[in-house]
Structure formats: C-alpha cells, structure tokens
Design an enzyme around this catalytic site. Structure first.
Site: not given
Lengths: 588, 159
Positions: A285, A308, A367, A513
């Site tokens: 992309e 993400c 999440k 993360c």
C-alpha cells in the site's frame, strides 16, 4: 554541584535535583506512592500529595516530601529516623482508612504498591475509623474502574492527559468527594477514552484494572464442539517470563507454545505470522501511494500511518475525523489473523465458522475493544472471539497448576505459525517501520539490502525520524510512541506536511507494545521495558529469515489463496475502513 | 461519541466569550465565570462547547466546575433563596431555618424545585449580623427568622 549528606553518606548531585533523586543516585531507596517516573519517557507524576516519601531535614521544622524538595548545599537528610517512620506509618494508615479492606479478592493483590508499602511498614491495624468513599463501578470493553480503591495519586490523570493527550480522565469534585473520573461522571465508554489502558499500567492499586476474559476462554476450551485456535503477539514472548520469576528480557517463545498446548488450545499459532502478512499488505500500500503521488495523483495521501495499534486507531477516529484517508487500510495483525483463521483455515480443516473460537494473547488492553468492533464480525460472529493480555495468560497458566519454567521448548503449529525476524520486532517502537522498510526497499528497488539492521529506527526516543535511501529515492519516515507525540505529527501533516514524511509509525504505549497495558506491571522501572526491547532484537537476530516477503508460508498463502498483496481477496479479508467517531455540536 | 445539542444563540454566546479571551485554555476559569453569568448555570452541553472552543478536555473543564463551589450545574430558581450560615446567624439558629426550607421545598442545598420557582443556597455573612439569622430571597432581606416564618416567606412568592 551541590554537596549534602543523606543518612550519613556524603552525596554530590547537580543543582535542582530533588532529595528523592539524590538519594536514589546514592543507592538509598526512599519509598514513594503517588510519585511515578518512567525514566527516559518524559513521564513524571509529582503531585507531592501522598506524603509517603517524607524525610527529616536537620534545621527544618516540618518533614519534607523528598519527591518535591530540591537539595541545598550542606543539607543533612535522614530518610528513616523514628520520626520519619512514624509519619510514614500514619500516612499509610490514613490512606488505608478510606480504602476497601478486600485484598483477598482484589485483582491487584500481590502486585499492589499500597499493599507492599503497608507490609513493609508492618501495619497490622488501622486506628482511624470513619466514612469511606464509594463510587459507581464502571467498565469499558478493556478497562474496569473501581474508584472506591482510588488513592488520588493521579498517575492515571497525568498519563491520560500529558502523555496520551486523550483527556478522558480528570480529578473532579473536592475534599472527601475528590476522585479521578470522566466528565460529568459519565461512563468511561462514553468519554474520549481510546482504551489504551495505560492508566491501568500506572495505577498503584486496584482502582483501574483490566476486563478479565480468562473464564470465557476456559469455557470455550472445555466445550467439545469448539475448535479453539490461539495466536500470540510478538511482545508477549519477551515479557511473560517475568510473571514466573524470570529475569526481564527472557525470551519464552517455545515455553509459551508448550504451555498453550497444555492449556488445551487445539491449534497454537502465532500473530507474528500475520505480522508478516501485514507487512506485505501495508508495504504494498505504501509503495502504491508513493507511486501515485509521484505520478501526480492528488487523491493519494501521504504519509501513510501504520494501523496496527488499536488505541491509535480509536484516537484518530475520535480526534482527526478529517484525516481518515491517511492511515493504512491494512487490518492489524490480530484481525488479519482472525480473518484468515475463520475463513482460509476453517475451510481447510472443515470446521464451521461458528464452531471455531479464535483467542489472541496480546500485550494490550485495546485489543479487547478492537476484537469487538462490528466491522470485524460476520453475522455477529467475531473474527477474534477473545483477546487475553499477557497478565491474563500468566494467571491462566498458574490457575492450571503449570509453571512456565518447567515447560519444554516447543514450536508453533503449521501453517499459521511460521514467522520472520521482521515480525518479531513489531513489538518494539520502530519495529513495524523497520520491517516495512526491509520489504518495501527490496520490492521497490529490486535489489538486496546489504544491511537490514536499521539502528536509526530503534531505541527509546518518543519521536524518531530518518530518511532511507531507496536507491536514489529518499523516503522520509517517522516513528512515534505516546499519543501526544502522534497528535503533534498529525497536526504537522494537517498543516501541509512540511518535513515531507512518506510513512509514520505510531504506537500508543511507552516503547511500543513491549510497554503495553496488558504486559506485566513495570511499576515505573523503565529498565524492564528496555530489556524487553533488547530481547526483541535478539530474537530477530537469531531468526534464519528476517524479511516478511521471504516467509515461505506467506509466499505460499499468496500463491494458494490471496493471489497478490492488495489484490481483490486481500481487500475483502485483510483491509478495513475507518469511522468518524468525533464529538459533534448540533444546533437545536 | 455523543452529539451535543444546544441552541444556536447559546453556542454563539459561548463562542463570543471564549473569543474575548483569545480561546486560551489558561483563561478557562474566567470564561466559565462569564458563561455562568450569561446563563445562570453551567450544564454539561455548555461545558462541552467551552472545552471545544478552548481546545481542552471536557473532563478538565468539569473538574474545575465541580471543584469551585461558585460554579453550579443546576439552573437557579426564579426566586433564589440564600441562607446565611455565618457565625452570628449560625449561633442564632440559621441551621433550623435552613432545615425548614429544605423540608417545605423538598430540595437540598444547591438544588432547584421542579417547577423552577425556588433554588436553595447557603452563604457566609451578608453584613446584617444584627438581624441574624438572615435569609435573602432574590435581593430582599429577611431578618430575625425562626422556622415558623418559613411558610409565610414561601407563600409570598407562590401567588
């Protein structure tokens, strides 16, 4: 430099240093409660409110809060005189007098800073009896609030406002009624909260905690009609060991896979696999957009932002509704995995979608909210059924009487378990960008990269920028963590992108993360996060394949199923769209 | 997130006040002071618009409104009743008078009756200690009160 004496030890520190920091430099530990610092991340909460850190300064009438008192030449400080200990005890007794006495049932028990402090000071009874403050309990899909337990340290407020610039939480009311809350005592789910959960990560007590889904997952495993598939995020394997007494930075990939198998999951797969898939889609992309912009297409937007991080996705949907065409449309690795598992894999093993349960193990609390998004469901059935945090997985392993230390090293199952070093580094700030560059460079230039270690994209700075030479075409990239840093870049891009960025990676949490809200509590010790980061790059360096486009199982699934990156089938399963979730004023 | 509904004229009033302080978040207390002056109180929707105009989180605006007793989120009644709880009034039985107002109007301090006629507030000294205990209804001062007088005072405004 200023010379002083702390506990009879001569100390020399720079002017403007607090007594607390001077003591720490000299190896003297003064206990704190409201004070919180995440070294190197510009996070300092210093309300000077709790008074646990009081010390005696000779010649001074009152005890001084060490966190908020600067050193002075010739100062003589005592950190554990009888007077100090007495005052500290009283302070903690007073805090406990308005704190529920339910440590046995509290989710924070064993990891609670107030409990630890009370034990350390040997408090065996609370001499102060009186009214206790009570508040409504509240919960989003990720975060639970039980403000009866709040001690007004205001760490969450500082995190939410200064570091994340989310502004969901503020101290409200006054005196005994004072509490940290969203506006108008609204539920957190109706506020500007984006479920990053960093308020939970910094809460010293059990006032803010995660929404626990362990029981849901145990139930699914026990149901013989269900095929339960698990995926584990990159950052989990470098932190889970801490919950079992291992050194921070221990890599437990193999032991974790073994434990998951023993817990009864039918297929033990890896989110790293879908991280490689993400790079294929996002990288393609990016190159597509650069190509369009170079070709004069005004509708194509640059920079492309990574997508993400679900906290970040909610953040721009709520704050930048005019810029929804900028982020990559690629789903996050968690959701790509879910879509592939419930379509491609379910078909392959002949299981109906409704009979498959996909569980993700994530370093993250956002999440949980991402998995529940309507656009990630088919007829009400979500691609990812339950998202557990690293801490919940640790609890689950302990609940089942397993010890991670005793586990053998096992491999993930095939075919959604094979991954590269590029996927591993998704867990650290800069990792997604580095992984994307490794692939995009080779696809764009059709040349092999000589050195695939992009040191310039690594490390703990909240904002990093670099220009990567794509064989004559300079590509400008930025990497940020902390949503206030992201806000500044978004505003810069809105103002015409003067630095000409082509791609920007954003992660909500400190260090990426690895510092996520679902990870083991770091209690302000940033060396723990640094060790997780080192482990991440160690794991990458040890992988035989370190570029996503060279992952044989990724190559195979494109051949067998998807055709090509960003093709028709990819768009159907691996890409998403964004919504304007901003607050609007309407004229009546 | 929710949609905030407010009349066009109110939105304009808030925007004008914010603009007069250059939309600076540091001026939020002054802005709230003037906005309350214009509307009599600071309901949630009004705070939302103030927050947007000053580019600050509404939670922080609410934090300020809920901290200072001067700010109120309740509309004042047509006849605001203020009961002095200063030392002189207090020792001469102001609290009993206050309790009687609460009982008769069936509201607490800081609240407004359902019909919007009366609101109840406390203050500290109006400089008429010789008349203690003192109550003000609007601008009118009533002195030397006992709980027995409360019924008559309310009746005066109920016709």
């Amino acid at each position: 430099m200023v010379k002083l004496t702390i506990d009879n030890k001569p100390v020399e520190v720079a002017e403007g240093t607090t007594i607390l920091k001077a003591a720490r430099q000299a190896g003297i530990n003064i206990p704190t409660l409201c004070y919180f610092e995440l070294d190197g991340m510009k996070f300092e909460n210093k309300p000077g409110g709790c008074r646990v850190c009081v010390v005696e300064v000779e010649g001074r009438k009152n005890l001084a809060p060490a966190c908020a008192t600067d050193v002075m030449e010739g100062m003589v400080v005592h950190t554990h005189s009888a007077r100090v200990i007495n005052a500290r005890k009283t302070v903690v007794e007073l805090i406990l007098s308005d704190h529920p006495n339910d440590c046995l049932q509290c989710s924070k028990s064993g990891d609670c800073e107030l409990q630890t402090l009370a034990q350390k000071l040997g408090i065996r009874e609370i001499p102060f009896k009186g009214e206790q403050s009570t508040y409504k309990k509240d919960s989003t899909l990720s975060v639970e609030r039980d403000m009866d337990k709040c001690i007004m340290c205001r760490r969450c407020e500082t995190m939410c406002n200064k570091i994340q610039s989310v502004g969901a939480l503020s101290a409200v009311n006054r005196g005994f009624e004072a509490v940290v809350s969203p506006a108008f005592d609204q539920p957190l789910s109706e506020s500007s909260c984006i479920n990053c959960g960093q308020c939970v990560q910094v809460c010293p007590v059990g006032a803010l905690s995660l929404v626990d889904n362990v029981a849901d997952v145990m139930k699914a495993i026990a149901d013989p009609t269900k095929t339960v598939v698990v995926q584990t995020a990159p950052a989990v394997r470098v932190a889970l060991g801490e919950e079992f007494g291992m050194e921070p930075g221990s890599i437990v990939t193999g032991k974790m896979a073994a434990a998951l198998r023993r817990l009864g999951f039918n297929y033990v797969f890896d989110t790293d696999w879908s991280a490689d898939l993400t790079i294929m889609e996002e990288g393609t992309e990016l190159l597509g957009r650069i190509g369009k912009v170079l070709g004069g297409d005004k509708t194509a937007k640059l920079p492309i932002f990574t997508s993400c991080c679900p906290g970040w996705v909610s953040f721009y949907e709520k704050n930048f509704p005019d810029m929804l065409e900028y982020p990559s449309t690629a789903k996050s690795p968690q959701q790509m995995f879910g879509a592939v598992a419930k379509n491609y894999f379910a078909e392959k093993i002949g299981v109906k979608r409704e009979d498959m349960v996909v569980v993700s193990i994530m370093p993250c609390l956002a999440k949980k909210s991402e998995a529940a998004r309507e656009e990630f469901k088919v007829n009400g059935n979500p691609d990812v059924d339950f998202s557990l945090s690293t801490r919940e997985l640790a609890h689950m392993i302990k609940q089942c009487n397993l010890n991670l230390n005793d586990m053998p090293d096992e491999d993930f199952d095939s075919p959604l378990g094979e991954s590269t070093g590029a996927a591993v580094i998704f867990g650290a700030t800069g990792g997604v960008m580095e992984a994307a560059v490794r692939t995009a460079y080779e696809v764009f230039t059709k040349k092999k990269l000589d050195n695939i270690d992009f040191e310039v994209l690594r490390g703990f700075d909240g904002v990093k920028t670099a220009t990567v030479d794509f064989a004559g075409t300079p590509i400008n990239v930025a990497v940020v963590y902390g949503l206030n840093n992201a806000r500044i870049i978004m505003e810069e891009v809105r103002d015409g992108n003067p630095r000409g960025f082509h791609a920007v990676e954003v992660m909500a949490c400190p260090g990426g993360c690895i510092g996520g809200a679902g990870q083991p509590y770091h209690h302000g010790d940033s060396s723990i996060i640094r060790k997780r980061m080192e482990a991440t790059y160690r794991e990458d360096a040890g992988k035989p394949i370190r570029k996503s486009h060279e992952n044989p199982s990724i190559i195979a699934i494109y051949k067998e199923y998807f055709g090509e990156p960003c093709g028709h089938k990819s768009h159907e399963l691996l890409h998403t769209h964004y919504f304007d979730r901003s607050k609007k004023v309407e004229k009546e | 997130m929710a949609t905030i509904k407010l009349s066009e004229s109110k939105i304009k009033t808030i925007k004008d006040i914010c603009k007069s302080f250059d939309n600076k978040s540091g001026e939020v207390i002054n802005v709230l002071h003037q906005v309350q002056g214009a509307f009599g109180y600071l309901p949630a929707e009004v705070q939302e618009v103030v927050a947007m105009e000053l580019n600050m989180p509404v939670a922080q605006v609410y934090g300020i409104v809920s901290f200072y007793s001067f700010f109120t989120m309740q509309p004042k009644g047509e006849h605001p009743i203020s009961i002095c709880l200063g030392t002189a009034c207090y020792v001469r039985g102001a609290e009993k008078v206050l309790d009687e107002f609460k009982r008769q109007l069936n509201i607490n301090v800081g609240e407004t009756t359902k019909d919007g006629k009366f609101s109840l507030n406390c203050l500290r000294c109006v400089g008429a200690c010789g008349l203690a205990p003192v109550v003000m209804v609007g601008d009118k001062v009533y002195g030397r009160l006992t709980p027995d007088n409360v019924k008559d005072i309310i009746a005066e405004y109920n016709n």
